[in-house]
Scaffold this motif. Structure first.
Motif, PDB file in Angstrom:
ATOM      1  N   LEU A   7       0.987  -1.235  -0.006  1.00 24.99           N
ATOM      2  CA  LEU A   7      -0.021   0.021   0.205  1.00 24.99           C
ATOM      3  C   LEU A   7       0.874   1.206   0.196  1.00 24.99           C
ATOM      4  CD1 LEU A   7      -1.694  -2.328   1.277  1.00 24.99           C
ATOM      5  CD2 LEU A   7      -3.142  -0.553   2.392  1.00 24.99           C
ATOM      6  N   VAL A   8       0.704   2.187  -0.984  1.00 21.10           N
ATOM      7  CA  VAL A   8       1.487   3.165  -1.024  1.00 21.10           C
ATOM      8  C   VAL A   8       0.923   4.525  -0.838  1.00 21.10           C
ATOM      9  CG1 VAL A   8       2.898   4.838  -2.497  1.00 21.10           C
ATOM     10  CG2 VAL A   8       3.031   2.391  -2.812  1.00 21.10           C
ATOM     11  N   TYR A   9       1.340   5.349   0.228  1.00 21.15           N
ATOM     12  CA  TYR A   9       0.597   6.733   0.659  1.00 21.15           C
ATOM     13  C   TYR A   9       1.919   7.729   0.347  1.00 21.15           C
ATOM     14  CZ  TYR A   9      -2.921   3.675   3.316  1.00 21.15           C
ATOM     15  OH  TYR A   9      -3.770   2.969   3.632  1.00 21.15           O
ATOM     16  N   THR A  10       1.345   8.787  -0.028  1.00 20.30           N
ATOM     17  CA  THR A  10       1.945   9.994  -0.067  1.00 20.30           C
ATOM     18  C   THR A  10       1.435  11.020   0.908  1.00 20.30           C
ATOM     19  OG1 THR A  10       1.009  11.185  -1.860  1.00 20.30           O
ATOM     20  CG2 THR A  10       2.768   9.404  -2.367  1.00 20.30           C
ATOM     21  N   ALA A  11       2.390  11.779   1.562  1.00 19.85           N
ATOM     22  CA  ALA A  11       1.932  12.793   2.730  1.00 19.85           C
ATOM     23  C   ALA A  11       3.259  13.729   2.858  1.00 19.85           C
ATOM     24  CB  ALA A  11       1.574  12.145   3.841  1.00 19.85           C
ATOM     25  N   ARG A  12       2.690  14.941   3.403  1.00 16.95           N
ATOM     26  CA  ARG A  12       3.801  15.953   3.719  1.00 16.95           C
ATOM     27  C   ARG A  12       2.993  16.684   5.147  1.00 16.95           C
ATOM     28  NH1 ARG A  12       5.536  20.263  -0.323  1.00 16.95           N
ATOM     29  NH2 ARG A  12       3.616  21.448   0.339  1.00 16.95           N
ATOM     30  N   ASN A  13       3.911  16.699   6.139  1.00 17.05           N
ATOM     31  CA  ASN A  13       3.349  17.273   7.395  1.00 17.05           C
ATOM     32  C   ASN A  13       3.985  18.892   7.415  1.00 17.05           C
ATOM     33  OD1 ASN A  13       2.572  17.690   9.940  1.00 17.05           O
ATOM     34  ND2 ASN A  13       4.365  17.190  10.984  1.00 17.05           N
ATOM     35  N   ASP A  14       2.822  19.797   6.647  1.00 18.27           N
ATOM     36  CA  ASP A  14       2.991  21.179   6.635  1.00 18.27           C
ATOM     37  C   ASP A  14       1.821  21.807   7.121  1.00 18.27           C
ATOM     38  OD1 ASP A  14       1.215  20.388   4.602  1.00 18.27           O
ATOM     39  OD2 ASP A  14       2.121  21.473   3.053  1.00 18.27           O
ATOM     40  N   ASP A  15       0.853  21.054   8.128  1.00 12.27           N
ATOM     41  CA  ASP A  15      -0.247  22.013   8.766  1.00 12.27           C
ATOM     42  C   ASP A  15      -1.185  22.049   7.795  1.00 12.27           C
ATOM     43  OD1 ASP A  15       0.932  21.475  11.133  1.00 12.27           O
ATOM     44  OD2 ASP A  15       2.342  23.476  11.059  1.00 12.27           O
ATOM     45  N   TYR A  16      -1.255  21.658   6.593  1.00 19.60           N
ATOM     46  CA  TYR A  16      -2.470  21.950   5.545  1.00 19.60           C
ATOM     47  C   TYR A  16      -3.574  21.688   6.043  1.00 19.60           C
ATOM     48  CZ  TYR A  16      -1.701  17.327   3.545  1.00 19.60           C
ATOM     49  OH  TYR A  16      -1.778  15.986   3.564  1.00 19.60           O
ATOM     50  N   SER A  17      -3.932  20.713   6.784  1.00 17.90           N
ATOM     51  CA  SER A  17      -5.191  20.383   7.643  1.00 17.90           C
ATOM     52  C   SER A  17      -4.765  20.184   9.160  1.00 17.90           C
ATOM     53  CB  SER A  17      -5.566  18.870   6.960  1.00 17.90           C
ATOM     54  OG  SER A  17      -6.869  18.331   7.623  1.00 17.90           O
ATOM     55  N   PRO A  18      -5.762  20.790   9.906  1.00 16.78           N
ATOM     56  CA  PRO A  18      -5.641  20.862  11.394  1.00 16.78           C
ATOM     57  C   PRO A  18      -5.400  19.334  12.154  1.00 16.78           C
ATOM     58  CG  PRO A  18      -7.365  22.101  10.707  1.00 16.78           C
ATOM     59  CD  PRO A  18      -6.968  21.227   9.595  1.00 16.78           C
TER      60      PRO A  18
END
Length: 542
Positions: A7-18
């Motif tokens: 399972l491939v997920y992509t993400a970035r922790n830049d507070d774009y969603s609370p």
């Protein structure tokens, strides 16, 4: 034997969603728990591509997994490298390049693409692995493109912060979705659903296009893959993903606020000077703003949003309660049901973490549960009534009403008619108890012996950390033993002639002023009730 699925997920922790970290944690922990429960850890791996988080905010340091395992692997890409590959992409997030990196890192035979807030149930994983091991005998199963539809968790259920066990219970006990899944639809737009291909076919397809274009990455993938592979809908094999819903209330309020401040919506990069001028109203950066960034920027007008929310809540809540009460042909001072009691219950469900409601011995609870169900279709509803020969008619009528509730209710509904304690114990053991997530409504008329009364005392003692409020009907509390009253951790918070409400002392301070019905709410309830009563009466005449 190597892995069969990645399972491939992509993400970035830049507070774009609370609640981004919370949503990703929930997704990963649910997947990991279900994989471990099915003992599939040697067949499935999860890869997360952390695309450009700041080094101090990288996901490997922020994500908390309940169980240590080798299933989840996080690959970090620095902001410098990610920006080089994301020059023309919105918010410098090249999802295509991130997913392609995940596909390259995969060590399995099949690779699945989906969003970071989508997960599989136990049965979903079991059926998926059965499909990949070709137990369903699909022709050329390695050469097909598999489209996996999505179902959404009810947003009102998810915002109660349920435990992983409660979410699994919620999924396995019933089917719930806001929209019909069309077997002929294979376009996974807006991040809804998942796509499964063998790794060799991902390579044949050249993965996702890393050059930015006006199509979303899944739409572009759909057009290219439809020419090369036969499409198969996994719904025929009982396989779908579940997605954590986002609040539509925030979106509605966002649209209202945008009209007020004339803030434009942009779906692509814009160089329009007016766009930058209008941005100055909120004093935001002139860089391209994603949908998530736009929502976060509305914190600058937080007071306006809260005021809108309050007005909306007060009007809709009293109106809905009155309409449902009139629709069910109930008088506002019915002998068994009080409109103000229903209003308090619904108001409490809305503000608390309640996901269970237990009715004991209430001969009119079908009407209460019906109204509660109409406003909160995700709740788990349980009722326990005695079975006696004098109540044969009531039993058949009640079961008929409960069947009607089940047809339109998304949550789990169970009713028991019995005098056997074992049946009641089975009912209690079937309830997914979390901390302070249960309303208990007990009618004294049904508890005619001290022995029965002591039994329910023991229930409250054992489950006191799970029960948030207890509604004692017909002054039941005065009949409880003194030793029980001293040990019980509940405090009286509201009282009327017909019923008394007690709240758990551990949450009393937080909600001590909640159980009050203002004069405005009383007048609103009664005025709406009589207006709807007249409306339905005239409608029936015509």
């Amino acid at each position: 034997m190597g892995k069969i699925l990645t399972l491939v997920y992509t993400a970035r922790n830049d507070d774009y969603s609370p609640d981004f970290i919370q949503r990703l944690e929930t997704t990963l922990n649910l997947n990991v728990e279900n994989i471990l429960n099915l003992k599939l850890q040697n067949q499935i791996e999860i890869i997360i591509i952390d695309w450009g988080s700041e080094f101090k905010k990288r996901l490997s340091k922020k994500i908390f997994l309940n169980k240590k395992n080798k299933i989840v692997n996080i690959h970090y890409v620095s902001p410098k490298v990610s920006k080089n590959y994301s020059n023309k992409w919105p918010n410098f997030f090249n999802e295509s390049a991130a997913y392609n990196l995940g596909i390259k890192k995969a060590k399995s035979k099949f690779v699945l693409y989906t969003q970071h807030d989508s997960f599989f149930s136990k049965s979903g994983f079991y059926n998926l692995i059965s499909l990949l091991n070709n137990k369903y005998e699909v022709k050329n199963f390695e050469e097909n493109l598999y489209y996996i539809p999505t179902k959404f968790l009810n947003i009102n259920f998810y915002k109660k912060s349920p435990s992983l066990d409660s979410i699994n219970y919620h999924i396995e006990k019933h089917d719930h979705t806001f929209h019909k899944i069309k077997p002929s639809s294979f376009n996974v737009t807006s991040g809804q659903g998942a796509i499964l291909l063998s790794k060799k076919n991902w390579i044949k397809l050249s993965g996702f296009r890393e050059k930015w274009n006006r199509f979303s990455i899944d739409t572009d993938l759909f057009f290219r893959s439809s020419r090369l592979f036969k499409k198969v809908n996994t719904l025929y094999f009982g396989i779908n993903v579940y997605t954590l819903s986002r609040s539509n209330l925030k979106e509605k309020l966002t649209k209202r606020i945008e009209k007020i401040i004339k803030y434009p919506r942009h779906n692509s990069i814009s160089s329009n000077d007016n766009f930058y001028k209008e941005n100055k109203i909120l004093k935001i950066n002139n860089n391209f703003q994603t949908k998530f960034e736009r929502i976060s920027n509305f914190n600058k007008i937080k007071k306006l949003r809260i005021n809108l929310n309050k007005k909306m809540y007060e009007k809709l809540n009293t109106k809905d309660v009155a309409r449902n009460f009139a629709k069910n042909n109930l008088n506002y001072k019915n002998k068994k049901v009080d409109i103000f009691q229903i209003f308090l219950i619904l108001k409490w469900i809305d503000i608390s973490d309640t996901i269970n409601m237990i009715e004991v011995g209430n001969m009119n609870c079908d009407k209460i549960l019906k109204i509660v169900s109409q406003d909160n279709p995700y709740l788990n509803l349980f009722s326990f009534n005695k079975n006696s020969q004098d109540e044969i008619f009531f039993k058949s009528y009640f079961e008929l009403m409960m069947e009607k509730i089940k047809k339109n209710h998304n949550g789990y509904v169970r009713n028991v008619f019995s005098e056997d304690k074992n049946d009641y114990n089975n009912l209690i053991n079937d309830i997914p108890f979390d901390q302070f997530n249960t309303i208990l409504n007990i009618n004294f008329d049904s508890l005619k012996s001290k022995k029965e009364l002591r039994y329910f005392e023991d229930l409250i003692k054992n489950k006191k950390n799970m029960i948030n409020i207890i509604i004692f009907e017909n002054n039941l509390y005065s009949n409880l033993s003194e030793s029980f009253k001293k040990k019980i951790d509940f405090k009286k918070i509201f009282q009327k002639k017909k019923y008394t409400i007690y709240i758990n002392k551990k949450i009393y301070k937080k909600f001590q002023n909640f159980f009050k019905i203002s004069l405005y709410e009383r007048l609103s309830l009664l005025s709406y009730f009589y207006s709807y009563k007249i409306k339905y009466f005239l409608k029936n005449l015509i």
